[in-house]
Scaffold this motif. Structure first.
Motif, mmCIF file in Angstrom:
data_model
loop_
_atom_site.group_PDB
_atom_site.id
_atom_site.type_symbol
_atom_site.label_atom_id
_atom_site.label_comp_id
_atom_site.label_asym_id
_atom_site.label_seq_id
_atom_site.Cartn_x
_atom_site.Cartn_y
_atom_site.Cartn_z
ATOM 1 N N ILE A 15 0.884 -1.717 0.309
ATOM 2 C CA ILE A 15 -0.015 0.060 0.134
ATOM 3 C C ILE A 15 0.671 1.328 -0.177
ATOM 4 C CG2 ILE A 15 -1.583 1.630 0.576
ATOM 5 C CD1 ILE A 15 -2.769 -1.328 2.096
ATOM 6 N N PHE A 16 0.315 2.477 -1.281
ATOM 7 C CA PHE A 16 1.983 3.206 -0.897
ATOM 8 C C PHE A 16 0.725 4.473 -0.840
ATOM 9 C CE2 PHE A 16 3.278 -0.354 -3.545
ATOM 10 C CZ PHE A 16 4.848 -0.213 -3.099
ATOM 11 N N GLY A 17 1.066 5.092 0.149
ATOM 12 C CA GLY A 17 0.816 6.987 -0.852
ATOM 13 C C GLY A 17 0.990 7.275 -1.831
ATOM 14 N N ARG A 18 -0.228 8.779 -2.326
ATOM 15 C CA ARG A 18 0.221 9.202 -2.846
ATOM 16 C C ARG A 18 0.099 10.869 -2.735
ATOM 17 N NH1 ARG A 18 -4.104 8.008 -6.742
ATOM 18 N NH2 ARG A 18 -3.210 9.623 -8.130
ATOM 19 N N GLU A 19 1.161 11.526 -3.249
ATOM 20 C CA GLU A 19 1.344 13.158 -3.082
ATOM 21 C C GLU A 19 0.561 13.126 -3.842
ATOM 22 O OE1 GLU A 19 3.353 14.332 -0.922
ATOM 23 O OE2 GLU A 19 3.849 12.531 -0.236
#
Length: 421
Positions: free
Chosen positions: A222-226
């Protein structure tokens, strides 16, 4: 363990070396492109060839087993592939976008995914929903249930996913603001990929529906997104550059088909000069204009790619703030503006080259069996990804008022209706 190539195994990252690696493979892909389009044969075999040859690892650093090419060299190779088959080049857009995003991640994540890409694994895309989601919101949700993350939702325009080992899904977090990316295997339980793309162009990109029903997602995937800053600016520009490279490749394919068909044509018109087409100055001029459009499109794409190379070096080289974020640099804004200007000019050049192709032949050029119409259909389809009017307006606003381009970084139903005065 990080993969480190031996000196004898490292392949030079320059364009001429990489072009030599893939030239024969690109030629094999070109041989069947017309038939695949006519019969709607998805290019699973051709994608497998490229994966095995390491095409998907072009932007993976050499320290992790990839080719480590620059963005400019990558763009040149993608144009070469798009000239062979624009569908195949286009379907890799999501994968290369994912690989590009890894440079912003922590070392363990970078290492894991770089090594997978170097081993020939690819990542598709599942971001856009067909409708019913408000702008900035998503109906696809990632929730935490019974001490595990679970993904549910339906996506459309999932380009490349049907050919990929994994897909990157844009999702909302249940009960929390913002969005994240969840990377899942395409063959995982609960994932269903449907080939229901019915566009008149780019028919073979797998741009259809993907459904997620109670798909388990590991927390590490799970990756955060800017939503803003250097990462978001670069990602948006890079994704658009891929489409522009595809368009430049289509223009080149139109040029080559025009030249080849004229060179072997025996018939002429009763209103013409009576010369063979290959010797008729008016036909020569037309082919020359098509070639010039193709040249200009490619030169524009490569100029934009060079600005992205400069921008990414500046962005990655700066220190992040206390939250780990990097603001968009001056070089990043210049690259963003360069790509936006290319988005205004390159589609028109590619569509024009594909359309002008029919000025070099008679009615026989419209025969379905010749497949010459695919260049126009494909160029027009790719061009619709980025409405020129919006890009041109933003560029005008910048040069008039100094307003930097600002994207919404989301797709959905409009939430407000502006008043008309």
């Amino acid at each position: 363990m990080t993969i480190t190539l031996k000196a004898s195994e490292i392949v030079a990252a320059d364009y001429s070396t990489q072009r030599a690696r893939f030239a024969e493979l690109f030629s094999r892909i070109a041989e069947g492109s017309r038939e695949r389009d006519l019969k709607r044969i998805l290019p699973f075999e051709q994608v497998a060839w490229l994966d095995e040859a390491g095409f998907g690892a072009l932007r993976v650093p050499q320290a992790y087993g990839g080719a480590g090419v620059s963005i400019e060299t990558f763009a040149r190779l993608l144009i070469d592939l798009a000239a062979a088959d624009s569908n195949v080049a286009h379907l890799y857009r999501s994968h290369f976008g994912f690989v590009e995003s890894l440079q912003w991640q922590d070392e363990p994540i970078r290492r894991s995914w770089y090594e997978l890409a170097a081993a020939g694994k690819t990542v598709g895309n599942a971001s856009t929903e067909r409708g019913g989601n408000a702008l900035g919101q998503l109906n696809t949700v990632l929730s935490y249930e019974n001490e595990a993350w679970v993904l549910n939702g339906e996506k459309f325009y999932t380009t490349g996913t049907i050919f990929s080992d994994y897909t990157r899904v844009s999702a909302a977090l249940q009960g929390k603001p913002g969005r994240v990316f969840a990377v899942v295997e395409t063959k995982a339980a609960g994932v269903k990929v449907i080939d229901d793309w019915d566009g008149f162009g780019q028919r073979l990109t797998g741009t259809g529906t993907t459904i997620f029903e109670n798909v388990h997602v590991d927390a590490v995937d799970i990756f955060g997104r800017e939503a803003s800053g250097a990462e978001a600016t670069h990602e948006a520009s890079f994704f658009q550059l891929v489409l522009l490279a595809v368009l430049a490749g289509i223009a080149r394919a139109a040029r080559d088909d025009a030249a080849q068909s004229v060179a072997k044509r025996a018939r002429t018109f009763n209103t013409g000069s009576g010369l063979p087409f290959r010797n008729d100055p008016l036909i020569q001029e037309t082919v020359g204009r098509i070639a010039t459009k193709a040249f200009t499109a490619e030169a524009t794409v490569l100029a934009a790619a060079r600005t992205l190379d400069i921008a990414i070096d500046a962005a990655v080289g700066q220190e992040p703030d206390e939250n780990g974020h990097r603001p968009t640099t001056f070089e990043g804004h210049l690259a963003e503006l360069a790509v936006e200007q290319a988005q205004v000019s390159v589609p028109e050049l590619a569509i024009g080259a594909a359309q002008q192709l029919f000025e070099t032949g008679g009615a026989s050029a419209t025969s379905t069996s010749k497949g010459l119409d695919r260049h126009w259909r494909n160029a027009q389809t790719v061009a619709t990804h980025n409405p020129i009017a919006f890009r041109a307006r933003a560029i005008g606003d910048y040069f008039i008022n100094g307003t930097l381009p600002e994207g919404l970084n989301a797709i959905g139903d409009a939430t407000t209706v502006p008043s008309i005065t």
